[in-house]
Design an enzyme around this catalytic site. Sequence first.
Site, mmCIF file in Angstrom:
data_model
loop_
_atom_site.group_PDB
_atom_site.id
_atom_site.type_symbol
_atom_site.label_atom_id
_atom_site.label_comp_id
_atom_site.label_asym_id
_atom_site.label_seq_id
_atom_site.Cartn_x
_atom_site.Cartn_y
_atom_site.Cartn_z
ATOM 1 N N THR A 1 -39.566 11.351 16.473
ATOM 2 C CA THR A 1 -40.683 10.960 15.621
ATOM 3 C C THR A 1 -40.243 10.010 14.520
ATOM 4 O OG1 THR A 1 -41.875 13.026 16.044
ATOM 5 C CG2 THR A 1 -42.462 11.832 14.044
ATOM 6 N N THR B 1 -37.659 16.265 16.094
ATOM 7 C CA THR B 1 -37.655 17.628 15.562
ATOM 8 C C THR B 1 -37.769 18.711 16.637
ATOM 9 O OG1 THR B 1 -40.063 17.587 15.234
ATOM 10 C CG2 THR B 1 -38.674 16.881 13.378
ATOM 11 N N ASP B 2 -38.381 18.384 17.781
ATOM 12 C CA ASP B 2 -38.695 19.427 18.762
ATOM 13 C C ASP B 2 -37.464 20.163 19.271
ATOM 14 O OD1 ASP B 2 -41.382 18.992 18.548
ATOM 15 O OD2 ASP B 2 -41.596 17.878 20.415
#
Length: 330
Positions: free
Chosen positions: A18, A101-102
Amino acid sequence: MVSDQISKKVVVLGTGGTIAGTAQSASDNIGYTAAQVGVAQLLDGVPGLPAVLQGHDLCTEQVAQVDSKDMRFDIWLALAQRVVHHLAQAEVSAVVITHGTDTLEETAYFLHAVLPQDLISAKPVVLTCAMRPASALNPDGPQNLMDAVTVALTPGSHGVVAVCAGTVHGGLDVQKAHTYKVDAFTSGDAGPLAYVEEAQVRLLRKWPLAQVNKGHVAIKDILKDEVWPRVEIVMNYAGCDGQVVLAMLQPRDSVAPLRGLVVAGTGNGTLHHDLERALRQAVQSGVKVVRSTRCANGRVLPVADSEFAHSEDLSPVKARIALMLGLMSR
């Protein structure tokens, strides 16, 4: 007269995420496409970074460009190899990694587990990220990058850590805990490692130590395994009948045989009796089973005469990585 002094460097490795994402509208923080902006361009958009660098040169390298939900084993291996390459250079003070971030917590744990002890006991590897894309009206990526470099150049810093929203987490403890807030990460019961406050690090506990004596495979040995051992995660819940475990035990063409299972149990790793029965069949078939918990906080405490190994303080996703590495080291 030519100076013999070596110019110090901070190396930033880009993997996408992201933080490198863009959307058609600056007001859109959800409907963006991840991994669109190169790491060098990201750093160009961070005002004030030269002051934080303390005279260090900044070098960038694009290792991958993916949405971290699509993270792959080959990227992990390439990333670990590049981290080792750079940390081994005398002029490199630290490595910073931009990441989605995942799966940041999984990559952080993988690096914590496989990077050589002598390197990460002396220099830091700092992962950072963003919850808003680079195109956002108020992106959080630039500040996170500034904070990551600040942590990387803090005297005495070492080990694998993650920096997000002004908080520093150890690679062993970090986990994503919120779906959209910019302060999306937690360290669970362990608590944060430090805070970044106005370009200064306030350390709360000791920098993380390298993982030793865990039987984990070295990076050079991963190269010998063309296919990583297949390890899956199953969860315990009301009415769980264990059929998903039995289905995974069935051989299928072009699918690697199941080598390990991590079960995210309820509470202290407790299991529905039907799931427990299916897991016994898995063990009898040669599958290694590790008991973890679906609870966000707390560790799985060992139970006397337990049939299955327990994950100790590892979450299910990190226990899966540990089990894969353990299977490769045999």
